[in-house]
Design a protein around this motif. Structure first.
Motif, PDB file in Angstrom:
ATOM      1  N   LEU A   4       0.847  -1.189   0.000  1.00 19.41           N
ATOM      2  CA  LEU A   4       0.000   0.000   0.000  1.00 19.41           C
ATOM      3  C   LEU A   4       0.882   1.238   0.000  1.00 19.41           C
ATOM      4  CD1 LEU A   4      -1.989  -2.209   0.926  1.00 19.41           C
ATOM      5  CD2 LEU A   4      -3.089  -0.470   2.310  1.00 19.41           C
ATOM      6  N   PRO A  33      -4.729   3.730  -2.768  1.00 19.00           N
ATOM      7  CA  PRO A  33      -6.102   3.867  -2.301  1.00 19.00           C
ATOM      8  C   PRO A  33      -7.107   4.161  -3.401  1.00 19.00           C
ATOM      9  CG  PRO A  33      -4.630   5.040  -0.856  1.00 19.00           C
ATOM     10  CD  PRO A  33      -3.804   4.569  -2.031  1.00 19.00           C
ATOM     11  N   ASP A  34      -6.777   5.044  -4.326  1.00 22.41           N
ATOM     12  CA  ASP A  34      -7.799   5.521  -5.245  1.00 22.41           C
ATOM     13  C   ASP A  34      -7.446   5.535  -6.713  1.00 22.41           C
ATOM     14  OD1 ASP A  34     -10.381   6.280  -5.034  1.00 22.41           O
ATOM     15  OD2 ASP A  34      -9.974   8.158  -4.039  1.00 22.41           O
ATOM     16  N   SER A  50      -6.096  -0.813  -7.089  1.00 23.66           N
ATOM     17  CA  SER A  50      -6.375  -0.047  -5.882  1.00 23.66           C
ATOM     18  C   SER A  50      -6.896  -0.967  -4.785  1.00 23.66           C
ATOM     19  CB  SER A  50      -7.390   1.061  -6.195  1.00 23.66           C
ATOM     20  OG  SER A  50      -8.675   0.732  -5.775  1.00 23.66           O
ATOM     21  N   LEU A  73      -3.010   8.730   5.750  1.00 17.54           N
ATOM     22  CA  LEU A  73      -3.906   7.862   4.990  1.00 17.54           C
ATOM     23  C   LEU A  73      -5.083   7.337   5.806  1.00 17.54           C
ATOM     24  CD1 LEU A  73      -4.326   6.736   2.176  1.00 17.54           C
ATOM     25  CD2 LEU A  73      -2.892   4.794   2.805  1.00 17.54           C
ATOM     26  N   ASP A  77      -8.658   7.627   4.098  1.00 19.30           N
ATOM     27  CA  ASP A  77      -9.096   6.495   3.294  1.00 19.30           C
ATOM     28  C   ASP A  77      -9.431   5.269   4.133  1.00 19.30           C
ATOM     29  OD1 ASP A  77      -9.216   4.271   1.485  1.00 19.30           O
ATOM     30  OD2 ASP A  77      -8.330   5.593  -0.001  1.00 19.30           O
ATOM     31  N   ALA A  80      -8.390   1.711   2.764  1.00 20.78           N
ATOM     32  CA  ALA A  80      -7.041   1.232   3.074  1.00 20.78           C
ATOM     33  C   ALA A  80      -7.000   0.622   4.468  1.00 20.78           C
ATOM     34  CB  ALA A  80      -6.034   2.378   2.966  1.00 20.78           C
TER      35      ALA A  80
END
Length: 141
Positions: A4, A33-34, A50, A73, A77, A80
């Motif tokens: 990640l 994440p995106d 992702s 993060l 998010d 995640a």
């Protein structure tokens, strides 16, 4: 292994860790994440997929990269956080270095638990081989 990564990640340390992991035969799939590309000081890096489209059950382990944005993060998010939490709950080895350790904390992954490797030193690239060796031992153990 799922890796990640957030924009602004510590790419020097990440590159060193991924090279050390590949020396052990570990294949690293970068997850974001995106988006499908992140911006680094060395230019853009393409992302395999992702956290929204990857399943934690499909990876053998999870590594959270460090860097100041990685520390932020969890607040930005939840996908995640959920990815790491689910991987951990299914018995997958989990590791993080630098500021990425905060994501483990938010996901409820205990830093001292078996199958968890943490390097909270901000200069992970200086300890990449040791970190990779410890994580590979966790993967094999």
């Amino acid at each position: 292994m799922a890796v990640l990564v957030a924009d602004g990640a510590d790419t020097d340390a990440l590159a060193d860790v991924m090279i050390a992991m590949s020396g052990h035969g570990v294949v690293c799939d970068v997850l974001l994440p995106d988006r499908v590309r992140i911006d680094t000081a060395d230019g853009p890096v393409d992302v395999v997929r992702s956290v929204r489209t990857a399943a934690p059950t499909a990876c053998d382990a999870v590594l959270v990269a460090g860097g100041r944005p990685a520390a932020d993060l969890p607040a930005r998010d939840q996908a995640a956080v959920a990815f790491v939490a689910e991987a951990w709950s299914r018995g997958k080895p989990v590791a993080a270095f630098g500021d990425g350790v905060r994501l483990l904390d938010t996901a409820g992954v205990p830093r001292t638990a078996p199958r968890v490797v943490v390097l909270d030193d901000q200069t992970a690239h200086g300890a990449a081989t040791m970190f990779a060796d410890a994580f590979v031992a966790t993967l094999l153990g």
